[in-house]
Enzyme design. Structure first.
Site, PDB file in Angstrom:
ATOM      1  N   GLY A 139       0.816  -1.205   0.000  1.00 55.90           N
ATOM      2  CA  GLY A 139       0.000   0.000   0.000  1.00 55.90           C
ATOM      3  C   GLY A 139       0.849   1.254   0.000  1.00 55.90           C
ATOM      4  O   GLY A 139       2.021   1.236  -0.394  1.00 55.90           O
TER       5      GLY A 139
ATOM      6  N   ILE B 133       2.217   3.018   2.477  1.00 56.20           N
ATOM      7  CA  ILE B 133       3.402   3.010   3.329  1.00 56.20           C
ATOM      8  C   ILE B 133       4.477   2.111   2.744  1.00 56.20           C
ATOM      9  O   ILE B 133       5.656   2.487   2.667  1.00 56.20           O
ATOM     10  CB  ILE B 133       3.051   2.575   4.760  1.00 56.20           C
ATOM     11  CG1 ILE B 133       2.046   3.539   5.383  1.00 56.20           C
ATOM     12  CG2 ILE B 133       4.313   2.506   5.618  1.00 56.20           C
ATOM     13  CD1 ILE B 133       1.523   3.104   6.746  1.00 56.20           C
TER      14      ILE B 133
ATOM     15  N   ARG C  83      -1.418  -8.633  -1.279  1.00 51.86           N
ATOM     16  CA  ARG C  83      -2.425  -9.687  -1.114  1.00 51.86           C
ATOM     17  C   ARG C  83      -2.521 -10.545  -2.364  1.00 51.86           C
ATOM     18  O   ARG C  83      -2.646 -11.766  -2.296  1.00 51.86           O
ATOM     19  CB  ARG C  83      -3.781  -9.054  -0.790  1.00 51.86           C
ATOM     20  CG  ARG C  83      -4.895 -10.062  -0.560  1.00 51.86           C
ATOM     21  CD  ARG C  83      -6.128  -9.377  -0.025  1.00 51.86           C
ATOM     22  NE  ARG C  83      -6.532  -8.252  -0.887  1.00 51.86           N
ATOM     23  CZ  ARG C  83      -7.508  -7.413  -0.604  1.00 51.86           C
ATOM     24  NH1 ARG C  83      -8.181  -7.531   0.533  1.00 51.86           N
ATOM     25  NH2 ARG C  83      -7.823  -6.426  -1.433  1.00 51.86           N
TER      26      ARG C  83
ATOM     27  N   ARG D 271       0.568  -8.694  -8.883  1.00 48.82           N
ATOM     28  CA  ARG D 271       0.295  -7.750  -9.961  1.00 48.82           C
ATOM     29  C   ARG D 271       1.643  -7.205 -10.433  1.00 48.82           C
ATOM     30  O   ARG D 271       2.684  -7.615  -9.919  1.00 48.82           O
ATOM     31  CB  ARG D 271      -0.626  -6.618  -9.496  1.00 48.82           C
ATOM     32  CG  ARG D 271      -0.181  -5.876  -8.253  1.00 48.82           C
ATOM     33  CD  ARG D 271      -1.296  -4.964  -7.762  1.00 48.82           C
ATOM     34  NE  ARG D 271      -0.910  -4.156  -6.610  1.00 48.82           N
ATOM     35  CZ  ARG D 271      -1.004  -4.559  -5.355  1.00 48.82           C
ATOM     36  NH1 ARG D 271      -1.443  -5.788  -5.082  1.00 48.82           N
ATOM     37  NH2 ARG D 271      -0.667  -3.756  -4.360  1.00 48.82           N
TER      38      ARG D 271
ATOM     39  N   ARG E 250       0.948  -4.340  12.343  1.00 51.97           N
ATOM     40  CA  ARG E 250       0.191  -4.747  13.511  1.00 51.97           C
ATOM     41  C   ARG E 250       0.924  -5.907  14.182  1.00 51.97           C
ATOM     42  O   ARG E 250       1.458  -6.786  13.508  1.00 51.97           O
ATOM     43  CB  ARG E 250      -1.230  -5.176  13.132  1.00 51.97           C
ATOM     44  CG  ARG E 250      -2.151  -4.021  12.783  1.00 51.97           C
ATOM     45  CD  ARG E 250      -2.466  -3.168  13.998  1.00 51.97           C
ATOM     46  NE  ARG E 250      -3.443  -2.105  13.732  1.00 51.97           N
ATOM     47  CZ  ARG E 250      -3.131  -0.877  13.403  1.00 51.97           C
ATOM     48  NH1 ARG E 250      -1.846  -0.537  13.246  1.00 51.97           N
ATOM     49  NH2 ARG E 250      -4.066   0.038  13.208  1.00 51.97           N
TER      50      ARG E 250
ATOM     51  N   ASP F 195       7.626  -1.570  16.187  1.00 44.69           N
ATOM     52  CA  ASP F 195       6.813  -0.432  16.635  1.00 44.69           C
ATOM     53  C   ASP F 195       5.463  -0.919  17.149  1.00 44.69           C
ATOM     54  O   ASP F 195       4.753  -0.174  17.799  1.00 44.69           O
ATOM     55  CB  ASP F 195       6.604   0.562  15.496  1.00 44.69           C
ATOM     56  CG  ASP F 195       5.910   1.837  15.969  1.00 44.69           C
ATOM     57  OD1 ASP F 195       6.400   2.442  16.949  1.00 44.69           O
ATOM     58  OD2 ASP F 195       4.885   2.220  15.381  1.00 44.69           O
TER      59      ASP F 195
ATOM     60  N   HIS G  47       4.581   2.021  19.531  1.00 42.18           N
ATOM     61  CA  HIS G  47       3.558   2.308  18.526  1.00 42.18           C
ATOM     62  C   HIS G  47       3.518   3.818  18.234  1.00 42.18           C
ATOM     63  O   HIS G  47       2.445   4.438  18.243  1.00 42.18           O
ATOM     64  CB  HIS G  47       2.179   1.825  18.995  1.00 42.18           C
ATOM     65  CG  HIS G  47       1.240   1.552  17.859  1.00 42.18           C
ATOM     66  ND1 HIS G  47       0.258   0.598  17.906  1.00 42.18           N
ATOM     67  CD2 HIS G  47       1.121   2.131  16.620  1.00 42.18           C
ATOM     68  CE1 HIS G  47      -0.421   0.588  16.775  1.00 42.18           C
ATOM     69  NE2 HIS G  47       0.090   1.501  15.970  1.00 42.18           N
TER      70      HIS G  47
END
Length: 241
Positions: A82, A84, A104, A107, A159, A182, A206
């Site tokens: 994405g 980031i 995901r 491409r 995450r 993080d 975080h």
């Protein structure tokens, strides 16, 4: 519902079916990618060890733990293609490093996540910046970590639950891998958690996005989303529930 965060995992379970939930995709790319680059350089240039020597008033020339490395020539696998992840990939070439993107689905210029087990073995650094979804929960598990080369670095700014914490602690304790985190699982990290004392790990609370100007960037994205809705369009970052 318009969020100011990049992730939607904390809110998604509470949004009613039929509503639209939008994130602030794009606003966090600059600050978080900067944190990722700083974490890599901090690890390779051994700043944690140097600071500890400084605290002891010790001139640490050629002391243990100061075996410096360089980002030049390193192969970096970016898990998350994405805004980031793309920003991270743009920062690496000036330092002589190369980036491989994983998303995901495959491409142009992006490998599919199904290729991850084979790709990790060929990279010195794995940057985790993908969102938390049912598909990515525990994605970087013991098998993936074991496939990474000795001395490789795991950087997680996505995450905590994307990486298997117990498996990571095992690899860090054996001093086979290093990590810059993080985000963690659990979070906040309890004061007695083994991650605090594992060798070769940097823990940040975080805070990768927490720099001046980030909120302004988030509200700029939110304003564009609201404007699109007012024009009768579907906001670009919105996801139907």
């Amino acid at each position: 519902m318009q969020l100011l965060s990049a992730g939607i995992d904390e809110w998604s379970p509470h949004v009613l079916s039929g509503a639209m939930l939008a994130n602030a995709r794009g606003a966090h790319a600059a600050p978080v990618s900067e944190w990722i680059l700083s974490a890599i350089l901090t690890t390779y240039r051994r700043w944690p060890a140097l600071i500890r020597y400084q605290d002891q008033h010790t001139w640490a020339h050629r002391r243990p733990g100061t075996d410096f490395d360089t980002l030049s020539g390193k192969r970096v696998l970016v898990l998350g293609a994405g805004a980031i992840g793309t920003a991270v990939a743009r920062l690496l070439p000036p330092f002589g490093a190369t980036a491989t993107m994983v998303g995901r689905t495959a491409r142009a210029g992006v490998h599919g996540v199904d290729e991850l087990p084979d790709l990790v073995a060929e990279h010195d650094i794995v940057v985790v910046i993908c969102p938390l979804t049912p598909e990515t929960d525990g994605l970087v598990d013991a098998k993936i970590l074991a496939a990474m080369p000795d001395g490789a670095l795991v950087v997680n700014a996505g995450r905590g639950r994307v990486v298997d914490t117990d498996a990571l602690v095992t690899e860090l304790t054996a001093q086979r891998l290093r990590a810059a985190l993080d985000v963690t699982e659990p979070e906040p990290l309890p004061e007695d958690h083994p991650l605090w004392t594992c060798p070769g790990v940097i823990v940040s609370p975080h805070g990768a996005r927490t720099v001046p100007g980030t909120n302004r960037l988030c509200y700029e994205v939110a304003a564009k989303q609201v404007a699109a809705l007012a024009r009768g369009e579907t906001p670009p970052n919105a996801q139907a529930r």
